[in-house]
Design an enzyme around this catalytic site. Structure first.
Site, PDB file in Angstrom:
ATOM      1  N   GLY A 177       0.805  -1.213   0.000  1.00 54.37           N
ATOM      2  CA  GLY A 177       0.000   0.000   0.000  1.00 54.37           C
ATOM      3  C   GLY A 177       0.838   1.262   0.000  1.00 54.37           C
ATOM      4  O   GLY A 177       0.487   2.261  -0.645  1.00 54.37           O
ATOM      5  N   ASP A 178       1.959   1.265   0.702  1.00 53.75           N
ATOM      6  CA  ASP A 178       2.843   2.426   0.716  1.00 53.75           C
ATOM      7  C   ASP A 178       3.429   2.677  -0.667  1.00 53.75           C
ATOM      8  O   ASP A 178       3.479   3.819  -1.150  1.00 53.75           O
ATOM      9  CB  ASP A 178       3.975   2.214   1.720  1.00 53.75           C
ATOM     10  CG  ASP A 178       3.516   2.328   3.155  1.00 53.75           C
ATOM     11  OD1 ASP A 178       2.870   3.322   3.498  1.00 53.75           O
ATOM     12  OD2 ASP A 178       3.802   1.413   3.945  1.00 53.75           O
ATOM     13  N   TYR A 179       3.896   1.614  -1.295  1.00 52.49           N
ATOM     14  CA  TYR A 179       4.517   1.784  -2.606  1.00 52.49           C
ATOM     15  C   TYR A 179       3.501   2.166  -3.679  1.00 52.49           C
ATOM     16  O   TYR A 179       3.785   2.999  -4.551  1.00 52.49           O
ATOM     17  CB  TYR A 179       5.267   0.503  -2.984  1.00 52.49           C
ATOM     18  CG  TYR A 179       6.617   0.416  -2.314  1.00 52.49           C
ATOM     19  CD1 TYR A 179       7.745   0.984  -2.907  1.00 52.49           C
ATOM     20  CD2 TYR A 179       6.762  -0.203  -1.084  1.00 52.49           C
ATOM     21  CE1 TYR A 179       8.982   0.926  -2.289  1.00 52.49           C
ATOM     22  CE2 TYR A 179       8.005  -0.269  -0.450  1.00 52.49           C
ATOM     23  CZ  TYR A 179       9.097   0.300  -1.053  1.00 52.49           C
ATOM     24  OH  TYR A 179      10.328   0.253  -0.448  1.00 52.49           O
TER      25      TYR A 179
END
Length: 406
Positions: A177-179
């Site tokens: 999700g961060d990437y």
């Protein structure tokens, strides 16, 4: 050039005319900066003096050197500045004023509390594009909650159909999700910059961690909206594409197969030496195979369990089946296709010497991305940025350092 070749000095990147100020820490916001820096943007990465980015603490380490940091902070001009202190506000505003894009991934309201509200500063700096990445976005009832990629996968609905029916939902083994938010944030930044070229005015790009994940499961959304049906847990199988799974082989390997068309399915059964599976009425069409997924999946699994990985893959590829072995990272780094595509580059790090890491993506024909240097020590660019870029004197820089502002 091979995957182990140290590249020549990079030409000017496609984004070399952009200055970017990166605030925040860890992954999502910094990956926005990493994407832009790979293509030549001059990214100034800000860390708090005495309390650097928490990513430096995350494993893995080698001889005390944070390895994740080396790639996340590559190509960035690393400075220290405590933007939470009122004494640093004027200096922070100078950095903001020098920037085309400002990236932050604090909890909503943090910049406002420090007197650096993007909404309020837009009048003073109308051309700036602000990229604000947070767990839940800048609005909505959940905006004040903390957010991580794991929770984003859960909240978005993605985890509800990712996993095995006997074990329940699963989330990624890395912070996807961060990437994803970083990629969407970089796209949003460049879309806003493109519009600024026409209007002269920047804007705020607001990305919540769960929203890119929700965007990519679009078919699941419209399906439920129109039919009321939810996507089931099927492990490595795919509901619409049968057979599709990861199959163990006789020598301890695994092969992934995806039969998305009738032609590929027929190639698969030819590779298996099973012409009867073409005429079996249970498997005649994709709809038939979907209805009898366990039966055909078992046939494929039983065949591959008797085959050595490389021999089976050779048969499958000969019959134009879409298939591939499950590579571990050692396999990836030694793969001929990876080398031919220069998907891994080697650069020289000041602490570790030669170090391999993924190349910039995507490939641009005329102004390709480049890894100019790896992540550096806290404050490595203080003299360059505060002195050469902002014009502060040696005495001013020394005074800021004594006051622990930088």
């Amino acid at each position: 050039m091979t995957a182990n070749t140290i590249p020549e000095p990079a030409p000017e990147g496609a984004l070399a005319d952009l200055k970017v100020l990166e605030l925040g820490s860890m992954l999502a916001g910094p990956f926005v900066g990493s994407m832009l820096a790979d293509f030549g943007a001059r990214v100034v990465k800000v860390e708090k003096p005495g309390k650097p980015d928490a990513l430096r603490e995350w494993p893995p380490h080698k001889d005390g050197v944070a390895l994740w940091w080396k790639t996340m902070a590559r190509n960035k001009h690393v400075i220290t500045l405590d933007i939470s202190r009122s004494e640093a506000r004027d200096l922070a505003l100078k950095l903001i004023g020098e920037s085309d894009i400002v990236i932050e991934n604090f909890r909503p309201g943090t910049l406002e509390r420090w007197g650096l509200s993007p909404d309020e500063l837009r009048e003073r700096f109308p051309r700036i594009v602000w990229v604000r990445v947070s767990g839940w976005g800048q609005t909505g009832p959940n905006k004040g909650q903390g957010g991580y990629a794991t929770i984003a996968e859960a909240f978005s609905g993605l985890a509800s159909f990712t996993g095995h029916p006997d074990k329940g939902p699963m989330v990624s083994a890395f912070p996807m999700g961060d990437y994803m938010a970083g990629v969407f944030g970089a796209f949003g930044a460049l879309a806003a910059i493109h519009r600024r070229e026409r209007t002269g005015v920047g804007q705020i790009v607001d990305v919540a961690l769960y929203e890119p994940l929700l965007r990519i499961i679009e078919s699941v959304v419209v399906r439920y909206d129109q039919t009321g049906q939810k996507k089931p847990l099927l492990g490595n199988q795919m509901e619409e594409d049968v057979p599709r799974n990861v199959y163990p082989t006789a020598d301890g390997g695994s092969i992934a197969i995806s039969c998305g068309s009738q032609r590929i399915y027929e190639g698969l059964v030819d590779a298996m030496g099973r012409p009867d599976l073409k005429t079996d009425p249970r498997f005649g069409t994709m709809a038939d195979r979907v209805a009898n997924r366990d039966a055909i999946d078992s046939e494929v699994a039983a065949w591959l369990a008797t085959q050595k990985t490389d021999e089976a893959l050779g048969k499958l590829l000969k019959h134009k089946v879409v298939a591939g072995r499950i590579n571990d990272i050692a396999d990836v780094l030694e793969d001929a296709h990876i080398a031919a595509r220069e998907a891994i580059r080697t650069v020289v790090d000041e602490h570790l010497g030669p170090i391999r890491m993924p190349s910039p993506v995507p490939k641009l024909s005329d102004t390709p991305g480049a890894i100019r240097w790896t992540g550096r020590d806290p404050g490595a660019a203080n003299e360059e940025v505060f002195g050469n870029w902002l014009g502060l004197s040696r005495n001013e820089i020394d005074a800021l350092r004594r006051a622990s502002i930088i």
